[in-house]
Design a protein around this motif. Sequence first.
Motif, PDB file in Angstrom:
ATOM      1  N   ALA A  99     -37.068 -13.508 -12.662  1.00 43.39           N
ATOM      2  CA  ALA A  99     -37.902 -12.350 -12.342  1.00 43.39           C
ATOM      3  C   ALA A  99     -39.209 -12.711 -11.676  1.00 43.39           C
ATOM      4  N   HIS A 100     -39.634 -13.973 -11.837  1.00 44.25           N
ATOM      5  CA  HIS A 100     -40.961 -14.328 -11.342  1.00 44.25           C
ATOM      6  C   HIS A 100     -40.895 -15.580 -10.482  1.00 44.25           C
ATOM      7  N   ALA A 101     -41.578 -15.542  -9.349  1.00 46.63           N
ATOM      8  CA  ALA A 101     -41.687 -16.722  -8.498  1.00 46.63           C
ATOM      9  C   ALA A 101     -42.740 -17.644  -9.067  1.00 46.63           C
ATOM     10  N   ALA A 102     -42.761 -18.866  -8.569  1.00 49.49           N
ATOM     11  CA  ALA A 102     -43.780 -19.822  -8.981  1.00 49.49           C
ATOM     12  C   ALA A 102     -45.158 -19.284  -8.629  1.00 49.49           C
ATOM     13  N   THR A 103     -46.158 -19.794  -9.338  1.00 51.91           N
ATOM     14  CA  THR A 103     -47.529 -19.347  -9.098  1.00 51.91           C
ATOM     15  C   THR A 103     -47.917 -19.621  -7.651  1.00 51.91           C
ATOM     16  N   PRO A 104     -48.411 -18.619  -6.934  1.00 54.18           N
ATOM     17  CA  PRO A 104     -48.799 -18.831  -5.540  1.00 54.18           C
ATOM     18  C   PRO A 104     -50.070 -19.653  -5.443  1.00 54.18           C
ATOM     19  N   SER A 105     -50.294 -20.239  -4.312  1.00 51.77           N
ATOM     20  CA  SER A 105     -51.540 -20.958  -4.066  1.00 51.77           C
ATOM     21  C   SER A 105     -52.650 -19.947  -3.818  1.00 51.77           C
ATOM     22  N   ILE A 106     -53.890 -20.416  -3.905  1.00 53.62           N
ATOM     23  CA  ILE A 106     -55.018 -19.515  -3.662  1.00 53.62           C
ATOM     24  C   ILE A 106     -55.003 -19.009  -2.225  1.00 53.62           C
ATOM     25  N   SER A 107     -54.593 -19.831  -1.279  1.00 49.54           N
ATOM     26  CA  SER A 107     -54.527 -19.389   0.114  1.00 49.54           C
ATOM     27  C   SER A 107     -53.466 -18.322   0.305  1.00 49.54           C
ATOM     28  N   ALA A 133     -57.960 -20.336 -10.529  1.00 43.12           N
ATOM     29  CA  ALA A 133     -56.957 -20.290 -11.594  1.00 43.12           C
ATOM     30  C   ALA A 133     -56.707 -18.856 -12.061  1.00 43.12           C
ATOM     31  N   THR A 134     -57.757 -18.049 -12.037  1.00 41.72           N
ATOM     32  CA  THR A 134     -57.638 -16.665 -12.500  1.00 41.72           C
ATOM     33  C   THR A 134     -56.893 -15.792 -11.505  1.00 41.72           C
ATOM     34  N   VAL A 135     -57.314 -15.810 -10.230  1.00 43.56           N
ATOM     35  CA  VAL A 135     -56.741 -14.864  -9.271  1.00 43.56           C
ATOM     36  C   VAL A 135     -55.305 -15.211  -8.918  1.00 43.56           C
ATOM     37  N   THR A 136     -54.934 -16.486  -9.009  1.00 43.39           N
ATOM     38  CA  THR A 136     -53.542 -16.828  -8.701  1.00 43.39           C
ATOM     39  C   THR A 136     -52.567 -16.347  -9.769  1.00 43.39           C
ATOM     40  N   HIS A 137     -53.099 -15.922 -10.929  1.00 45.75           N
ATOM     41  CA  HIS A 137     -52.252 -15.386 -11.982  1.00 45.75           C
ATOM     42  C   HIS A 137     -52.465 -13.882 -12.199  1.00 45.75           C
ATOM     43  N   GLU A 138     -53.268 -13.290 -11.331  1.00 46.43           N
ATOM     44  CA  GLU A 138     -53.569 -11.861 -11.461  1.00 46.43           C
ATOM     45  C   GLU A 138     -52.540 -11.038 -10.686  1.00 46.43           C
ATOM     46  N   GLY A 139     -51.792 -10.202 -11.429  1.00 45.80           N
ATOM     47  CA  GLY A 139     -50.741  -9.428 -10.803  1.00 45.80           C
ATOM     48  C   GLY A 139     -51.199  -8.465  -9.725  1.00 45.80           C
ATOM     49  N   VAL A 157     -52.497 -16.178  -2.010  1.00 48.98           N
ATOM     50  CA  VAL A 157     -53.034 -14.946  -2.583  1.00 48.98           C
ATOM     51  C   VAL A 157     -53.992 -14.283  -1.599  1.00 48.98           C
ATOM     52  N   TYR A 158     -54.890 -15.065  -1.026  1.00 44.03           N
ATOM     53  CA  TYR A 158     -55.849 -14.515  -0.068  1.00 44.03           C
ATOM     54  C   TYR A 158     -55.133 -13.913   1.132  1.00 44.03           C
ATOM     55  N   ASN A 159     -54.162 -14.626   1.659  1.00 37.32           N
ATOM     56  CA  ASN A 159     -53.429 -14.112   2.824  1.00 37.32           C
ATOM     57  C   ASN A 159     -52.731 -12.797   2.494  1.00 37.32           C
ATOM     58  N   HIS A 160     -52.342 -12.642   1.238  1.00 37.03           N
ATOM     59  CA  HIS A 160     -51.622 -11.434   0.818  1.00 37.03           C
ATOM     60  C   HIS A 160     -52.549 -10.217   0.779  1.00 37.03           C
ATOM     61  N   VAL A 161     -53.822 -10.440   0.479  1.00 32.76           N
ATOM     62  CA  VAL A 161     -54.741  -9.293   0.345  1.00 32.76           C
ATOM     63  C   VAL A 161     -55.663  -9.140   1.550  1.00 32.76           C
ATOM     64  N   GLN A 162     -55.599 -10.051   2.497  1.00 33.45           N
ATOM     65  CA  GLN A 162     -56.577 -10.072   3.588  1.00 33.45           C
ATOM     66  C   GLN A 162     -56.600  -8.766   4.383  1.00 33.45           C
ATOM     67  N   ASN A 163     -55.452  -8.133   4.533  1.00 27.85           N
ATOM     68  CA  ASN A 163     -55.380  -6.894   5.312  1.00 27.85           C
ATOM     69  C   ASN A 163     -55.354  -5.643   4.443  1.00 27.85           C
ATOM     70  N   ASP A 164     -55.690  -5.808   3.172  1.00 26.33           N
ATOM     71  CA  ASP A 164     -55.784  -4.689   2.238  1.00 26.33           C
ATOM     72  C   ASP A 164     -57.259  -4.572   1.840  1.00 26.33           C
ATOM     73  N   PRO A 165     -58.012  -3.668   2.473  1.00 25.38           N
ATOM     74  CA  PRO A 165     -59.467  -3.634   2.268  1.00 25.38           C
ATOM     75  C   PRO A 165     -59.902  -3.506   0.811  1.00 25.38           C
ATOM     76  N   VAL A 166     -59.171  -2.737   0.016  1.00 28.97           N
ATOM     77  CA  VAL A 166     -59.571  -2.537  -1.380  1.00 28.97           C
ATOM     78  C   VAL A 166     -59.405  -3.823  -2.175  1.00 28.97           C
TER      79      VAL A 166
END
Length: 499
Positions: A12-20, A490-496, A22-31
């Motif tokens: 059900a869960h992929a490995a923990t993503p890298s910080i980069s 460490a925190t944001v890479t585990h934040e859903g 995570v950032y790339n995933h939210v970069q185009n989501d202003p909120v």
Amino acid sequence: MGAATLLSVSGAHAATPSISEVYNHVQNDPVRLNMFLRAFPKGADLHNHLVGAIYAENMLDWAARDNLCVSLKEKRILDHACTHPGDEEVPAAELSHHADAENVLIDALSMRDFVPSSGDASGHDHFFATFARFGAIEDAHAGDMLAEARDRAARDHVTYLELMISPGIGPMIGAGFHHPLKGDDLPTAHQALMPEVPALVQKARAETDQMEAQAKNVLKCGTPQAHPGCAVTVRYLFQTLRTLPPQAVYAQLDAGYATVKADPRFVGLNIVAPEDDPTAMRDYDLHMRMFHFLNGVYPSVKLSLHAGELTTGLVPTDGLRHHIRAAIDVAGASRIGHGVDVALEDDPASLLAEMARLHVMVEVNLTSNDEILGIKGAAHPFPLYRRAGVPMALSTDDEGVSRGDLTQEYVRAAQTYNLSYADLKTLSRTGLEYAFVPGESLWTDHQPGQFVSACRTLPVASASCTTFLKSSEKARLQWALEQRFGTFEATVTHEGLYQ
């Protein structure tokens, strides 16, 4: 199976993503980008005028507390109580019952909802006009201002503030008018002023003591109720005004240098007020020569100078040719504030190469440059400085007037210039690297991420690193920033919410 694709037993869960990632995933989501960057550790805000860092609402609250009057006609706080309250003058304490009047004043004391009009034609003029409109409450509430700036920095996850303040500046200006300056005869001006300098320095230090005591009381530092702002490290740049006659500018600079030498809370000097002002333009080169002379009188005082906060719409093209270069080559500045017109200076390629070679850092104020100069996006030299290898850090300039904070600057830079997470981390580290706080750097050769040999054991400091950190306040702040990065990542890479 590679780590990047490894699934848990449940699938059900992929490995923990890298910080980069995570950032790339939210970069185009202003909120979510704003959430991410608000929690992102920020090394320093190095270009922050304390009096401009305050929100208009707080100014009006303090005016009410002091029983002062506000002028609805002049749209400013008055320095006295209302003598004839009416349609044009209202006690500040009554504004809470007059929403329309309160909103008019908030707009006049800040850039909120600014729209050019026939009587208020430019963002430049409106921005600089705000300071006179709330000047009546500055002296009595310097400590309240400091408390607000520190608490906002804490909420913004800023490690270090270098605030521009001008304690005791009135007597310094007055001393200048008592000693006329004859051309470039700066040695004579210095000798004439010398007997008055100790008292001027003492006045500046006493006002700083009073400001800090008031702020400590507001923040409840040292008590169980201490505000988060108590944990933010603060130092000061003594700021002088460039729009006065030469003798008054010189006296401020001489006494300002002396204050920096006498008081370790002051780590450098700056010169402020609109660079396009006719007096500032006329006397610019003289001011640079004043700095050059005083560097010899007061060795080792560090300078961060406003230079290049100009456009072709403000001044003749001849006025754009050399301000940044003169601030570096003549005045000896090690940091430049704004630097917006760098591409219009004579031989900009050699100037940029010199700045990169000498590690002259640029304090970039994206929101301010947009509001005051109308320079933003591709028209801003941010990408040019990056291409040239000139060090940069983001800063707020006047976050209260601009209605923002340092997070806003990071969001703006990330969205406008498609920055990577590594880019943002470098900007954060660079702020502390070029801060004037004393001590050796944690980094080798100004290269953030390249630890000095004694400290290559993050997150745990070795014995040699502990000894090194004890010897350097700057390195301690940099080490603390790296630890904050470790916790944040460490925190944001585990934040859903970021997945």
